[in-house]
Enzyme design. Structure first.
Site, PDB file in Angstrom:
ATOM      1  CD  GLN A 185      64.875  48.569  61.615  1.00  0.00           C
ATOM      2  OE1 GLN A 185      64.194  49.025  62.537  1.00  0.00           O
ATOM      3  NE2 GLN A 185      64.588  48.783  60.331  1.00  0.00           N
ATOM      4  CB  ALA A 197      66.999  51.298  58.336  1.00  0.00           C
ATOM      5  CB  SER A 241      66.970  51.353  62.044  1.00  0.00           C
ATOM      6  OG  SER A 241      65.803  52.054  62.443  1.00  0.00           O
ATOM      7  CG  HIS A 287      62.685  53.907  64.387  1.00  0.00           C
ATOM      8  ND1 HIS A 287      61.803  54.673  65.118  1.00  0.00           N
ATOM      9  CD2 HIS A 287      62.313  54.046  63.088  1.00  0.00           C
ATOM     10  CE1 HIS A 287      60.922  55.234  64.298  1.00  0.00           C
ATOM     11  NE2 HIS A 287      61.212  54.882  63.054  1.00  0.00           N
ATOM     12  CG  ASP A 294      57.791  55.933  62.825  1.00  0.00           C
ATOM     13  OD1 ASP A 294      58.623  56.803  62.496  1.00  0.00           O
ATOM     14  OD2 ASP A 294      57.869  54.732  62.499  1.00  0.00           O
ATOM     15  CD  GLU A 300      59.663  56.721  56.807  1.00  0.00           C
ATOM     16  OE1 GLU A 300      59.833  57.026  58.007  1.00  0.00           O
ATOM     17  OE2 GLU A 300      59.970  55.625  56.332  1.00  0.00           O
ATOM     18  CG  HIS A 349      61.089  58.934  60.926  1.00  0.00           C
ATOM     19  ND1 HIS A 349      61.398  57.612  61.158  1.00  0.00           N
ATOM     20  CD2 HIS A 349      62.187  59.644  61.275  1.00  0.00           C
ATOM     21  CE1 HIS A 349      62.645  57.531  61.629  1.00  0.00           C
ATOM     22  NE2 HIS A 349      63.148  58.747  61.717  1.00  0.00           N
TER      23      HIS A 349
END
Ligand SMILES: [Zn+2]
Length: 344
Positions: free
Chosen positions: A230, A251, A256, A258, A265, A311, A314
């Site tokens: 990231q 981020a 983040s 993620h 995603d 988004e 996501h």
């Protein structure tokens, strides 16, 4: 005067010696029978009686909660009325402790909101003075820190493994957090996409359903990303577009979603390479992702809450119960956590 039935629930707490009855107590303190109430008898019995509050005792609903005596002792001398004491008894012990440290404060506007936080009183007032929102929104928006600058005084999540962990520009994961139960799903680019096991199992159900119901395929492109990756990603965006722009779509490391392994995603492989989803794919996701425990994490119109551009690709696993409430009430995860998870 009506017939009064004396409650013995507190009188019986005494150990049996010197048990007084209500009439003798009233007589002893020279109080007219017309003031008799459970709360009055309680304060007499507990030696908490103060003549100054005689009128107020009548308005206070007797409570058998442990903190009743303490609330009476703390708040009556500050000038709180009997009605106010009744509301204070409904606050959490945390809020009661915070309120105790303040001079008499009129909080009647906040009584009905269970996410009211005494600590934020001044911020609610400031935010309300500058924003045209109803009070319930003001409370939530301040609680989730929308009145504060992003990426300053951020909070670190206590438990990165919690399916409801909130990760945004005010809340980070523990440094270098990595889930211990990563599993893999075949990705859009012949890659193996790592995500937490629970998200994998839910995603596979979602994939089957979207194919069965509207005949399309949704593949994950990326899900879990570690903090180092990231960092590289964010720094590249900053070099390309500058910090301000990069912050709207990427981020900072540690912030983040993620990194939780619960965010995924998606891409419909039938769309061109520069697109993720068709409008109809998104319409299906928006209406159905919750059935599998996922939410659209960055919906349009909520950018000021989530801190990110829309988004539609996501999705974030939060579990079916939370996902349904978020879907049905058109909430963001920020609002859900404030309204349903955080204890004030
Ligand atoms: Zn994403």
């Amino acid at each position: 005067m009506g017939i009064y039935t004396i409650s013995t629930k507190y009188l019986l707490k005494d150990n049996g010696t010197n048990k007084k009855n209500d009439t003798s107590l009233l007589k002893k303190y020279n109080i007219s029978n017309s003031y008799k109430s459970d709360t009055l008898l309680y304060v007499l019995e507990k030696d908490l009686y103060n003549e100054a509050y005689l009128e107020e005792y009548a308005k206070i609903n007797y409570s058998d909660k442990n903190n009743f005596a303490d609330v009476l002792k703390s708040f009556l001398p500050k000038g709180y009325t009997g009605e106010e004491i009744n509301y204070i008894m409904n606050l959490s012990q945390n809020n009661i402790n915070k309120l105790k440290n303040l001079e008499h404060t009129d909080i009647s506007a906040y009584y009905q909101f269970k996410n009211f936080n005494v600590d934020n009183l001044k911020r609610y007032q400031d935010y309300q003075a500058t924003h045209d929102y109803p009070l319930d929104k003001v409370i939530t928006y301040v609680n989730i820190n929308l009145d504060l600058p992003v990426y300053t005084n951020t909070l670190e999540a206590k438990d990165g493994n919690d399916y409801l962990v909130l990760v945004n520009k005010y809340n980070s994961l523990p440094n270098n957090y990595q889930p211990s139960d990563l599993d893999y799903v075949n990705g859009q680019y012949q890659n193996k996409v790592p995500m937490r096991k629970v998200a994998k199992e839910a995603l596979e159900k979602l994939q089957q359903a979207v194919t069965a119901e509207i005949g399309i395929t949704l593949n994950p492109t990326t899900a879990f990303r570690n903090q180092g990756f990231q960092s590289t990603l964010y720094n590249n965006y900053v070099n390309k577009d500058g910090v301000e722009a990069a912050d709207t779509y990427s981020a900072r490391p540690g912030f983040s979603e993620h990194q939780t392994g619960l965010a995924i995603d998606l891409k419909n492989p039938a769309t061109p390479s520069n697109r993720r989803l068709n409008e109809s794919d998104y319409a299906w996701l928006k209406e159905n992702a919750y059935r599998f425990g996922f939410i659209i994490r960055f919906p349009g119109g909520k950018e000021f809450i989530t801190g990110y551009q829309e988004e539609n690709w996501h999705i974030r696993y939060v579990g079916e119960e939370a996902a349904k409430i978020i879907h049905d009430n058109d909430l963001t995860l920020e609002e859900y956590v404030d309204l349903y998870v955080t204890e004030y």
